[in-house]
Design a protein around this motif. Structure first.
Motif, PDB file in Angstrom:
ATOM      1  N   GLU A 150      51.355  40.080  45.089  1.00 42.62           N
ATOM      2  CA  GLU A 150      50.558  41.293  44.853  1.00 42.62           C
ATOM      3  C   GLU A 150      51.431  42.334  44.152  1.00 42.62           C
ATOM      4  O   GLU A 150      52.629  42.429  44.406  1.00 42.62           O
ATOM      5  CB  GLU A 150      50.040  41.827  46.187  1.00 42.62           C
ATOM      6  N   PHE A 151      50.813  43.116  43.282  1.00 44.19           N
ATOM      7  CA  PHE A 151      51.603  44.105  42.547  1.00 44.19           C
ATOM      8  C   PHE A 151      50.705  45.236  42.074  1.00 44.19           C
ATOM      9  O   PHE A 151      49.479  45.181  42.139  1.00 44.19           O
ATOM     10  CB  PHE A 151      52.303  43.447  41.350  1.00 44.19           C
ATOM     11  N   ARG A 152      51.367  46.264  41.571  1.00 43.26           N
ATOM     12  CA  ARG A 152      50.668  47.421  41.000  1.00 43.26           C
ATOM     13  C   ARG A 152      51.498  47.955  39.832  1.00 43.26           C
ATOM     14  O   ARG A 152      52.707  47.686  39.758  1.00 43.26           O
ATOM     15  CB  ARG A 152      50.481  48.515  42.055  1.00 43.26           C
ATOM     16  N   PHE A 153      50.841  48.661  38.940  1.00 40.38           N
ATOM     17  CA  PHE A 153      51.539  49.393  37.878  1.00 40.38           C
ATOM     18  C   PHE A 153      51.820  50.794  38.408  1.00 40.38           C
ATOM     19  O   PHE A 153      50.899  51.615  38.530  1.00 40.38           O
ATOM     20  CB  PHE A 153      50.683  49.456  36.617  1.00 40.38           C
ATOM     21  N   PRO A 154      53.056  51.117  38.766  1.00 38.70           N
ATOM     22  CA  PRO A 154      53.331  52.394  39.437  1.00 38.70           C
ATOM     23  C   PRO A 154      53.038  53.618  38.583  1.00 38.70           C
ATOM     24  O   PRO A 154      52.823  54.709  39.115  1.00 38.70           O
ATOM     25  CB  PRO A 154      54.826  52.304  39.775  1.00 38.70           C
ATOM     26  N   GLU A 155      52.985  53.457  37.258  1.00 35.91           N
ATOM     27  CA  GLU A 155      52.680  54.588  36.382  1.00 35.91           C
ATOM     28  C   GLU A 155      51.206  54.995  36.440  1.00 35.91           C
ATOM     29  O   GLU A 155      50.849  56.102  36.032  1.00 35.91           O
ATOM     30  CB  GLU A 155      53.059  54.254  34.935  1.00 35.91           C
ATOM     31  N   GLN A 156      50.348  54.100  36.929  1.00 36.01           N
ATOM     32  CA  GLN A 156      48.926  54.438  37.012  1.00 36.01           C
ATOM     33  C   GLN A 156      48.667  55.270  38.266  1.00 36.01           C
ATOM     34  O   GLN A 156      48.917  54.824  39.384  1.00 36.01           O
ATOM     35  CB  GLN A 156      48.058  53.176  37.036  1.00 36.01           C
ATOM     36  N   LYS A 157      48.109  56.449  38.089  1.00 35.15           N
ATOM     37  CA  LYS A 157      47.863  57.371  39.198  1.00 35.15           C
ATOM     38  C   LYS A 157      46.378  57.566  39.484  1.00 35.15           C
ATOM     39  O   LYS A 157      46.019  58.022  40.570  1.00 35.15           O
ATOM     40  CB  LYS A 157      48.492  58.739  38.894  1.00 35.15           C
ATOM     41  N   GLU A 158      45.512  57.236  38.515  1.00 33.58           N
ATOM     42  CA  GLU A 158      44.073  57.397  38.683  1.00 33.58           C
ATOM     43  C   GLU A 158      43.367  56.060  38.472  1.00 33.58           C
ATOM     44  O   GLU A 158      43.802  55.256  37.645  1.00 33.58           O
ATOM     45  CB  GLU A 158      43.512  58.417  37.695  1.00 33.58           C
ATOM     46  N   PHE A 159      42.258  55.856  39.225  1.00 33.87           N
ATOM     47  CA  PHE A 159      41.526  54.582  39.158  1.00 33.87           C
ATOM     48  C   PHE A 159      40.027  54.855  39.019  1.00 33.87           C
ATOM     49  O   PHE A 159      39.340  55.012  40.033  1.00 33.87           O
ATOM     50  CB  PHE A 159      41.807  53.765  40.424  1.00 33.87           C
ATOM     51  N   LEU A 181      55.139  46.043  28.499  1.00 32.64           N
ATOM     52  CA  LEU A 181      55.756  44.871  29.101  1.00 32.64           C
ATOM     53  C   LEU A 181      56.284  45.223  30.483  1.00 32.64           C
ATOM     54  O   LEU A 181      57.133  46.106  30.633  1.00 32.64           O
ATOM     55  CB  LEU A 181      56.887  44.370  28.209  1.00 32.64           C
ATOM     56  N   TYR A 182      55.766  44.512  31.497  1.00 30.35           N
ATOM     57  CA  TYR A 182      56.188  44.685  32.884  1.00 30.35           C
ATOM     58  C   TYR A 182      56.721  43.366  33.431  1.00 30.35           C
ATOM     59  O   TYR A 182      56.427  42.290  32.870  1.00 30.35           O
ATOM     60  CB  TYR A 182      55.003  45.099  33.763  1.00 30.35           C
ATOM     61  N   LYS A 183      57.469  43.444  34.551  1.00 34.49           N
ATOM     62  CA  LYS A 183      57.866  42.215  35.225  1.00 34.49           C
ATOM     63  C   LYS A 183      57.785  42.380  36.733  1.00 34.49           C
ATOM     64  O   LYS A 183      57.949  43.487  37.272  1.00 34.49           O
ATOM     65  CB  LYS A 183      59.273  41.781  34.820  1.00 34.49           C
ATOM     66  N   VAL A 184      57.510  41.254  37.419  1.00 37.02           N
ATOM     67  CA  VAL A 184      57.503  41.180  38.879  1.00 37.02           C
ATOM     68  C   VAL A 184      58.204  39.888  39.289  1.00 37.02           C
ATOM     69  O   VAL A 184      58.197  38.906  38.537  1.00 37.02           O
ATOM     70  CB  VAL A 184      56.069  41.209  39.458  1.00 37.02           C
ATOM     71  N   PRO A 185      58.818  39.849  40.467  1.00 36.21           N
ATOM     72  CA  PRO A 185      59.451  38.613  40.937  1.00 36.21           C
ATOM     73  C   PRO A 185      58.427  37.492  41.109  1.00 36.21           C
ATOM     74  O   PRO A 185      57.243  37.748  41.327  1.00 36.21           O
ATOM     75  CB  PRO A 185      60.054  39.029  42.288  1.00 36.21           C
ATOM     76  N   ASP A 186      58.903  36.253  41.037  1.00 36.64           N
ATOM     77  CA  ASP A 186      57.989  35.114  41.122  1.00 36.64           C
ATOM     78  C   ASP A 186      57.810  34.589  42.544  1.00 36.64           C
ATOM     79  O   ASP A 186      57.356  33.461  42.749  1.00 36.64           O
ATOM     80  CB  ASP A 186      58.455  33.985  40.202  1.00 36.64           C
ATOM     81  N   THR A 187      58.173  35.405  43.544  1.00 41.77           N
ATOM     82  CA  THR A 187      58.056  34.994  44.938  1.00 41.77           C
ATOM     83  C   THR A 187      56.981  35.806  45.659  1.00 41.77           C
ATOM     84  O   THR A 187      56.688  36.949  45.291  1.00 41.77           O
ATOM     85  CB  THR A 187      59.398  35.168  45.674  1.00 41.77           C
ATOM     86  N   GLU A 188      56.419  35.221  46.687  1.00 38.70           N
ATOM     87  CA  GLU A 188      55.361  35.865  47.462  1.00 38.70           C
ATOM     88  C   GLU A 188      55.823  37.228  47.955  1.00 38.70           C
ATOM     89  O   GLU A 188      56.945  37.398  48.416  1.00 38.70           O
ATOM     90  CB  GLU A 188      54.984  34.963  48.641  1.00 38.70           C
ATOM     91  N   GLY A 189      54.945  38.227  47.834  1.00 42.20           N
ATOM     92  CA  GLY A 189      55.305  39.576  48.263  1.00 42.20           C
ATOM     93  C   GLY A 189      54.389  40.616  47.660  1.00 42.20           C
ATOM     94  O   GLY A 189      53.361  40.296  47.052  1.00 42.20           O
ATOM     95  N   ASP A 190      54.790  41.882  47.814  1.00 46.67           N
ATOM     96  CA  ASP A 190      54.010  43.019  47.325  1.00 46.67           C
ATOM     97  C   ASP A 190      54.971  43.921  46.562  1.00 46.67           C
ATOM     98  O   ASP A 190      55.962  44.410  47.130  1.00 46.67           O
ATOM     99  CB  ASP A 190      53.386  43.755  48.506  1.00 46.67           C
ATOM    100  N   TYR A 191      54.702  44.164  45.284  1.00 43.17           N
ATOM    101  CA  TYR A 191      55.701  44.771  44.412  1.00 43.17           C
ATOM    102  C   TYR A 191      55.130  45.891  43.542  1.00 43.17           C
ATOM    103  O   TYR A 191      53.947  45.885  43.196  1.00 43.17           O
ATOM    104  CB  TYR A 191      56.277  43.711  43.459  1.00 43.17           C
ATOM    105  N   ASP A 192      56.015  46.817  43.168  1.00 42.35           N
ATOM    106  CA  ASP A 192      55.796  47.689  42.036  1.00 42.35           C
ATOM    107  C   ASP A 192      56.295  46.945  40.800  1.00 42.35           C
ATOM    108  O   ASP A 192      57.470  46.551  40.740  1.00 42.35           O
ATOM    109  CB  ASP A 192      56.579  48.994  42.175  1.00 42.35           C
ATOM    110  N   ALA A 193      55.405  46.727  39.827  1.00 43.94           N
ATOM    111  CA  ALA A 193      55.839  46.097  38.584  1.00 43.94           C
ATOM    112  C   ALA A 193      56.812  47.018  37.864  1.00 43.94           C
ATOM    113  O   ALA A 193      56.629  48.239  37.840  1.00 43.94           O
ATOM    114  CB  ALA A 193      54.635  45.788  37.706  1.00 43.94           C
ATOM    115  N   LYS A 194      57.854  46.443  37.275  1.00 44.95           N
ATOM    116  CA  LYS A 194      58.864  47.237  36.566  1.00 44.95           C
ATOM    117  C   LYS A 194      58.536  47.282  35.087  1.00 44.95           C
ATOM    118  O   LYS A 194      58.416  46.250  34.425  1.00 44.95           O
ATOM    119  CB  LYS A 194      60.246  46.628  36.770  1.00 44.95           C
ATOM    120  N   LEU A 195      58.393  48.497  34.559  1.00 46.54           N
ATOM    121  CA  LEU A 195      58.131  48.687  33.137  1.00 46.54           C
ATOM    122  C   LEU A 195      59.422  48.478  32.349  1.00 46.54           C
ATOM    123  O   LEU A 195      60.439  49.109  32.628  1.00 46.54           O
ATOM    124  CB  LEU A 195      57.592  50.094  32.881  1.00 46.54           C
TER     125      LEU A 195
END
Length: 284
Positions: free
Chosen positions: A130-139, A177-191
């Motif tokens: 699971e992940f999110r784009f931390p720069e996004q503040k509104e949905f 371009l973002y990246k997230v680890p390839d292992t199970e977890g919950d992450y902030d995607a890194k820009l």
């Protein structure tokens, strides 16, 4: 000649002549994959596919002749909007459940599956990244900030790299371009970085991505165009030398994967313009 007749003629030529410029027609995809949205390749003469929102929670193995070889139900997963498929060198498969047309999702997830080619049953397990784009503040955000849709991803050196699809108004053709680890977890995607690919709405929305096995070439796909990146710095793939390819096709191209370091597999959705096909394309 009206548009429908024109695109029907193009589809006929692809089937009859088996090529369109450098783009070579391989097969018509099975009916379950009319809305195919992701492709991955391990070896041999078959590839794996997923379809996007509104379709079942399944992955499909299809031969290069268009024959359905295997269909597996993905457990612990839901196809809200599956938009990409990629593999790693260990044989794992990753489904990008991050289609986000309205930029209003807060449940973005990538499903990690074991090697489907050796799965003996009719179902396959999934872990959640699971992940999110931390720069996004509104949905959703304002129209000018509709930049958090995604349809493109590949695996490289322990990470999953995601390229966003621009839906902003005014349109700039930006992909981040973002990246997230390839292992199970919950992450902030890194820009990592971003780039304005081009400013034409019809061609410049990024729909798929992949990296060559040797790690030296990245490709991004749009509706009728392909961009190749080489000589990049580290994992800032957008920093590299960019070359643009005209594919000579105006269907809804959605998927790309490397067959080898110089040849690609591509596929498109089926609609009134044609499509629903598997192609190969040389970047040599």
């Amino acid at each position: 000649m009206n548009k429908i007749t024109f695109y029907s003629l193009i589809s006929f030529l692809l089937h009859s002549c088996a090529n369109h410029g450098q783009l070579k027609f391989l097969a018509k995809l099975p009916k379950d994959l009319k809305e195919n949205s992701g492709i991955a390749y391990f070896s041999g003469d078959t590839a794996w596919f997923v379809a996007d929102s509104g379709n079942s929670d399944d992955i499909y193995q299809v031969s290069f002749e268009g024959e359905l070889i295997k269909k597996l139900e993905v457990k612990n997963a839901k196809n809200r909007d599956w938009e990409e498929l990629t593999e790693d060198k260990k044989g794992n498969l990753y489904i990008g459940n991050f289609g986000n047309n309205y930029n209003d999702r807060d449940d973005l997830v990538i499903y990690k599956l074991p090697n489907p080619e050796i799965e003996p049953g009719k179902k396959i397990d999934a872990q959640k990244i699971e992940f999110r784009f931390p720069e996004q503040k509104e949905f959703p955000p304002q129209k000018r900030d509709l930049i958090y849709d995604a349809e493109a991803m590949f695996h490289y050196n322990g990470y999953l790299y995601i390229f966003t699809k621009d839906r902003a108004k005014p349109f700039t053709g930006r992909t981040a371009l973002y990246k997230v680890p390839d292992t199970e977890g919950d992450y902030d995607a890194k820009l990592i970085s971003s780039l304005n690919i081009c400013d034409n709405w019809d061609f410049c929305r990024i729909t798929a991505a992949d990296i060559s096995n040797d790690g030296n070439t990245v490709v991004l796909l749009g509706y009728g165009k392909l961009w190749k990146f080489t000589d990049y710095a580290g994992d800032d793939f957008l920093s590299g030398k960019m070359e643009e390819y005209e594919l000579g096709l105006r269907t809804q191209l959605e998927s790309v994967t490397f067959l080898n370091d110089k040849e690609l597999l591509l596929s498109d959705e089926e609609n009134k313009k044609g499509g629903g096909n598997l192609y190969s394309f040389s970047i040599d």
